[in-house]
Write an enzyme that holds these catalytic residues in place. Structure first.
Site, PDB file in Angstrom:
ATOM      1  N   ASP A   1       0.837  -1.203   0.000  1.00 60.35           N
ATOM      2  CA  ASP A   1       0.000   0.000   0.000  1.00 60.35           C
ATOM      3  C   ASP A   1       0.873   1.255   0.000  1.00 60.35           C
ATOM      4  O   ASP A   1       1.983   1.251   0.530  1.00 60.35           O
ATOM      5  CB  ASP A   1      -0.908  -0.032   1.240  1.00 60.35           C
TER       6      ASP A   1
ATOM      7  N   ASN B   1     -11.105  -2.692  -5.403  1.00 62.67           N
ATOM      8  CA  ASN B   1     -10.358  -1.676  -6.163  1.00 62.67           C
ATOM      9  C   ASN B   1     -11.065  -1.286  -7.474  1.00 62.67           C
ATOM     10  O   ASN B   1     -10.703  -0.289  -8.104  1.00 62.67           O
ATOM     11  CB  ASN B   1      -8.920  -2.132  -6.448  1.00 62.67           C
TER      12      ASN B   1
HETATM   13  C1  IPE Z   1      -5.514  -2.776  -0.256  1.00 63.30           C
HETATM   14  O1  IPE Z   1      -5.165  -1.441  -0.412  1.00 63.30           O
HETATM   15  C2  IPE Z   1      -5.495  -3.453  -1.589  1.00 63.30           C
HETATM   16  C3  IPE Z   1      -4.180  -3.644  -2.193  1.00 63.30           C
HETATM   17  C4  IPE Z   1      -3.044  -3.329  -1.641  1.00 63.30           C
HETATM   18  C5  IPE Z   1      -4.219  -4.234  -3.503  1.00 63.30           C
HETATM   19  P1  IPE Z   1      -6.260  -0.300  -0.556  1.00 63.30           P
HETATM   20  O2  IPE Z   1      -5.504   0.967  -0.675  1.00 63.30           O
HETATM   21  O3  IPE Z   1      -7.217  -0.628  -1.648  1.00 63.30           O
HETATM   22  O4  IPE Z   1      -7.040  -0.417   0.835  1.00 63.30           O
HETATM   23  P2  IPE Z   1      -7.919   0.646   1.616  1.00 63.30           P
HETATM   24  O5  IPE Z   1      -8.978   1.130   0.665  1.00 63.30           O
HETATM   25  O6  IPE Z   1      -7.014   1.745   2.036  1.00 63.30           O
HETATM   26  O7  IPE Z   1      -8.475  -0.110   2.791  1.00 63.30           O
HETATM   27  C1  IPE Z   2      -1.501   0.335  -3.454  1.00 59.46           C
HETATM   28  O1  IPE Z   2      -1.340   1.719  -3.489  1.00 59.46           O
HETATM   29  C2  IPE Z   2      -1.764  -0.246  -4.821  1.00 59.46           C
HETATM   30  C3  IPE Z   2      -3.145  -0.712  -5.026  1.00 59.46           C
HETATM   31  C4  IPE Z   2      -4.103  -0.739  -4.121  1.00 59.46           C
HETATM   32  C5  IPE Z   2      -3.470  -1.200  -6.343  1.00 59.46           C
HETATM   33  P1  IPE Z   2      -2.553   2.711  -3.435  1.00 59.46           P
HETATM   34  O2  IPE Z   2      -2.971   3.057  -4.825  1.00 59.46           O
HETATM   35  O3  IPE Z   2      -3.650   2.183  -2.568  1.00 59.46           O
HETATM   36  O4  IPE Z   2      -1.864   3.976  -2.751  1.00 59.46           O
HETATM   37  P2  IPE Z   2      -2.480   4.959  -1.676  1.00 59.46           P
HETATM   38  O5  IPE Z   2      -3.040   4.137  -0.554  1.00 59.46           O
HETATM   39  O6  IPE Z   2      -3.542   5.759  -2.368  1.00 59.46           O
HETATM   40  O7  IPE Z   2      -1.312   5.789  -1.252  1.00 59.46           O
HETATM   41 MG    MG Z   3      -4.101   2.381  -0.589  1.00 55.78          MG
END
Ligand code: IPE
Ligand code: IPE
Ligand code: MG
Length: 240
Positions: free
Chosen positions: A28, A76
């Site tokens: 993340d 997602n």
């Molecule tokens: C969890 O991250 C999913 C992945 C790392 C693929 P998110 O960024 O989607 O999770 P939330 O929305 O902050 O809980």
């Molecule tokens: C994790 O990074 C990747 C996926 C969930 C696909 P994020 O896109 O969730 O990054 P933040 O949480 O917005 O920083």
């Molecule tokens: Mg995230």
């Protein structure tokens, strides 16, 4: 001398110092990494793929039997279309560029989650990659795509019911992770401390390790630090 030696000794005496067999990572912070640099989110995801490459290599070098990476959750899809399409584009290029290295490094690819709902060309590429790496045996790399643990549990319970009785064993045998070692250590980057629908069942007795590091900045050295801390944890599994 001192601290390090003493800790090591204490661990040996306590009979710990164990290596995890199966590590899972909730990758993340790509978006925040890009935002900090005033870059588009896509750049954060691109840099995140480089980290994936480094960490898969590191997992082999550190002797992990299994590594699971949360790449795209069933939630997602709520993201804007252009971001989803960036992520799918990166998925395509990653499979194209990295499967040869998996083969060379004896990495078996596995996909967890309902990946058949992805674009047909990605499904084909993944099926091909799964077949090409199926006989590799040093490290299993499970990539979670369109994965949601609640969905996984519903599917597992339905399959278990169709086979006969619903028991902890029959559910576990039908999870997407059924042929993997038990989850020992769950890591989440970026400072968030939640599961976000990842490995709800598997995490029952896993150790958790959180870091403020954003995924694009995560390194082999930090993974090694997590393994070292894991070695010092006392696991009880409800016993005494
Ligand atoms: C969890 O991250 C999913 C992945 C790392 C693929 P998110 O960024 O989607 O999770 P939330 O929305 O902050 O809980
Ligand atoms: C994790 O990074 C990747 C996926 C969930 C696909 P994020 O896109 O969730 O990054 P933040 O949480 O917005 O920083
Ligand atoms: Mg995230």
């Amino acid at each position: 001398m001192g601290a390090v030696a003493a800790t090591t000794t204490a661990r040996v005496e306590a009979g710990t110092g164990q290596m995890p067999r199966h590590v899972a990572i909730i990758m993340d912070g790509n978006g925040r990494w890009a935002k900090k640099r005033m870059l588009p989110r896509a750049m954060g995801h691109k840099k995140g793929v480089e980290t994936v490459r480094n960490i898969v290599r590191a997992a082999g070098e550190l002797g992990l039997e299994a590594l699971s990476l949360y790449a795209f959750s069933s939630e997602n899809w709520k993201r804007p279309e252009d971001e989803i399409s960036d992520l799918m584009g990166l998925m395509r290029s990653f499979i194209k560029s990295d499967i040869d290295e998996f083969t060379a490094n004896d990495v078996r690819l596995k996909i967890i989650g309902n990946y058949r709902a992805l674009a047909p060309d990605i499904v084909d590429m993944l099926d091909d990659a799964l077949e090409r790496t199926a006989k590799n045996s040093r490290t299993t790399l499970a990539v979670a795509l369109n994965y949601g643990s609640q969905d996984e549990l519903v599917r597992a319970a339905q399959a278990a019911a169709a086979q006969g009785a619903i028991t902890a064993q029959s559910i576990e045998a039908n999870l997407d992770t059924a042929d993997m070692p038990p989850l020992d250590l769950l890591i989440r980057t970026s400072g968030e401390q939640r599961l976000s629908n990842f490995m709800l069942w598997q995490a029952a007795y896993a150790e958790f390790w959180f870091t403020e590091t954003l995924w694009p900045d995560f390194t082999k050295a930090e993974l090694a630090r997590a393994l070292d801390e894991f070695a010092g944890r006392e696991r009880r599994f409800g016993g005494r």
